[in-house]
Design a protein around this motif. Structure first.
Motif, short mmCIF file in Angstrom:
data_model
loop_
_atom_site.label_atom_id
_atom_site.label_comp_id
_atom_site.label_asym_id
_atom_site.label_seq_id
_atom_site.Cartn_x
_atom_site.Cartn_y
_atom_site.Cartn_z
N LYS A 251 38.67 29.49 30.14
CA LYS A 251 38.48 28.50 31.37
C LYS A 251 39.54 28.38 32.37
O LYS A 251 39.04 28.23 33.78
CB LYS A 251 38.72 27.02 30.63
N ALA A 254 38.61 31.24 34.63
CA ALA A 254 37.33 30.87 35.46
C ALA A 254 37.91 30.14 36.63
O ALA A 254 37.61 30.35 37.85
CB ALA A 254 36.24 30.13 34.71
N GLY A 255 38.68 29.04 36.15
CA GLY A 255 39.06 28.09 37.30
C GLY A 255 40.03 29.05 38.37
O GLY A 255 40.02 28.92 39.54
N THR A 256 40.90 29.92 37.93
CA THR A 256 41.69 30.97 38.74
C THR A 256 40.60 31.77 39.50
O THR A 256 41.07 31.91 40.86
CB THR A 256 42.65 31.74 37.67
N LYS A 257 39.86 32.06 38.88
CA LYS A 257 38.73 33.16 39.89
C LYS A 257 38.14 32.38 40.76
O LYS A 257 37.99 32.71 41.93
CB LYS A 257 38.00 33.69 38.67
N ASP A 258 37.73 30.89 40.60
CA ASP A 258 37.14 30.23 41.52
C ASP A 258 37.87 29.86 42.75
O ASP A 258 37.50 30.14 43.83
CB ASP A 258 36.53 28.87 40.74
N TYR A 259 39.46 29.63 42.19
CA TYR A 259 40.31 29.24 43.30
C TYR A 259 40.59 30.43 44.17
O TYR A 259 40.74 30.48 45.41
CB TYR A 259 41.57 28.66 42.52
N SER A 261 38.48 33.13 44.61
CA SER A 261 37.42 33.22 45.61
C SER A 261 37.42 32.18 46.92
O SER A 261 37.13 32.57 47.89
CB SER A 261 36.12 33.18 44.77
N GLU A 262 37.53 30.93 46.56
CA GLU A 262 37.78 29.94 47.45
C GLU A 262 38.81 30.39 48.44
O GLU A 262 38.72 30.19 49.79
CB GLU A 262 37.99 28.46 47.09
N ASN A 263 39.90 30.68 48.01
CA ASN A 263 40.96 31.17 48.95
C ASN A 263 40.66 32.37 49.70
O ASN A 263 41.07 32.68 50.94
CB ASN A 263 42.35 31.61 48.25
N GLU A 264 40.06 33.38 49.04
CA GLU A 264 39.59 34.55 49.72
C GLU A 264 38.57 34.04 50.81
O GLU A 264 38.84 34.66 51.99
CB GLU A 264 38.97 35.55 48.73
#
Length: 361
Positions: A251, A254-259, A261-264
């Motif tokens: 989890k 996943a949150g880190t990946k979303d963060y 991707s958003e930052n990217e």
């Protein structure tokens, strides 16, 4: 200069230390007393002096020399006597030493003989005790044999009918040739029975041992299975904990990946906006863009310089607009002034507010 106190003393006589004129009374007094009277020497007696002392010393020396010579003679005689005594003493010492050695050897021989005799006496006593024990044992054995003889005699009397039966069996049987053959066959059967019994006991012991080993193996296997079950339960608990931990970290990942991707995405948008603004400013200035997409510092420096130039232009425009507004206000004031006929021409006052240009930094 004359002496005021001339010396009157002539010397010291014994314990008297007085002046001559004062010593007369003491002299007269000494004549009258007899306690300290000194008798004058007789004229024909020799006086004490060095000559007399020398004569006395010479006489003593002569006497001493004579005494020394006598003592030397006596010493020589005594030396001879002492040498003889020493020789006799050494001789007696050798004799005594030989006697001591002989006596010592004799004592040692006596001690050795005594030790051997005591040892022999001890051995004889031990042998005597052993023989007494053997005699008692033999007496006991004889008594036991006598009892056994009596018992055997009674047993023989009881077994005489059986002997007759065995003889009849041997006579009537073709298998046995004599009574001894029958007894040997009976003994063999008894021995076989004993061997069979022993073998049976061994087999029973083997079976018991196998059963005990099986029980032991079953207990060990049950303990092993129990231990494995405990380990399995512990591993299952560890697996559950690890699974929960992995889900937790999944989890978080996943949150880190979303963060990320958003930052990217945000970063790409910012880069696109910076690049678009850079291209717009370059196109406005009629300059070809030279910085790449990822040359952020160069693009931002260029944009900053252009914004500073535009800010200066805006400031200048605002100043000009403010001057124009003040000039229009003065013109309106002059137009509202009274005429010659006293009438004033009123005109509509129009408030002209110059637009202010602002650039959001």
């Amino acid at each position: 200069m004359p002496r005021t106190k001339p010396t009157k003393k002539l010397g010291i006589y014994g314990s008297f230390d007085i002046n001559p004129e004062d010593a007369v009374g003491s002299y007269i007094e000494s004549k009258q007393q007899e306690k300290l009277y000194i008798k004058p020497p007789v004229w024909d007696i020799s006086r004490d002096g060095l000559e007399l002392f020398a004569i006395q010393n010479e006489r003593e020396h002569n006497d001493t020399v004579k005494l020394q010579e006598e003592m030397l003679e006596n010493a020589q005689k005594q030396k001879v006597v002492n040498m003889k005594r020493i020789k006799d003493m050494y001789k007696i010492q050798r004799e005594l030493r030989e006697q001591f050695i002989n006596v010592n050897n004799f004592i040692r021989d006596c001690e050795e003989k005594k030790r051997v005799a005591e040892k022999k006496i001890g051995d004889e006593r031990k042998m005597h005790e052993q023989l007494e024990k053997d005699i008692e044992k033999l007496i006991q054995d004889i008594a036991d044999l006598e009892k056994f003889e009596e018992t055997l005699t009674e047993t023989v009397k009881e077994l005489e009918p059986y002997e007759k039966v065995i003889k009849d069996v041997v006579e009537s049987s073709d298998i046995f040739k004599s009574v001894n053959d029958c007894m040997i066959r009976c003994d063999a059967l008894m021995l076989a029975q004993v061997e069979i019994t022993e073998l049976e006991q061994e087999k029973i012991k083997g079976i018991e041992e196998m059963r005990r080993m099986m029980v032991k193996a079953m207990n060990e296997s049950s303990l092993t299975i129990l231990g494995l079950n405990n380990e399995l339960s512990a591993m299952e608990r560890s697996y559950s904990i690890a699974k929960a931990e992995s889900l937790k970290w999944e989890k978080i990942m996943a949150g880190t990946k979303d963060y990320i991707s958003e930052n990217e995405l945000t970063r790409n948008r910012i880069l696109d906006a910076i690049q678009q603004m850079y291209h717009l400013l370059c196109r406005r200035n009629g300059v070809d863009p030279t910085a790449g997409r990822y040359d952020i510092e160069e693009q931002l420096d260029y944009i900053k310089n252009e914004i500073e130039i535009l800010q200066k232009v805006v400031n200048l425009c605002n100043k000009d607009l403010a001057k124009n507004a003040s000039a229009s206000q003065q013109h309106a004031m002059f137009s509202d002034a009274p005429t010659k006929d006293g009438s004033s021409k009123k005109s509509k006052k129009k408030k002209v507010a110059g637009p202010r240009i602002r650039i959001a930094e």
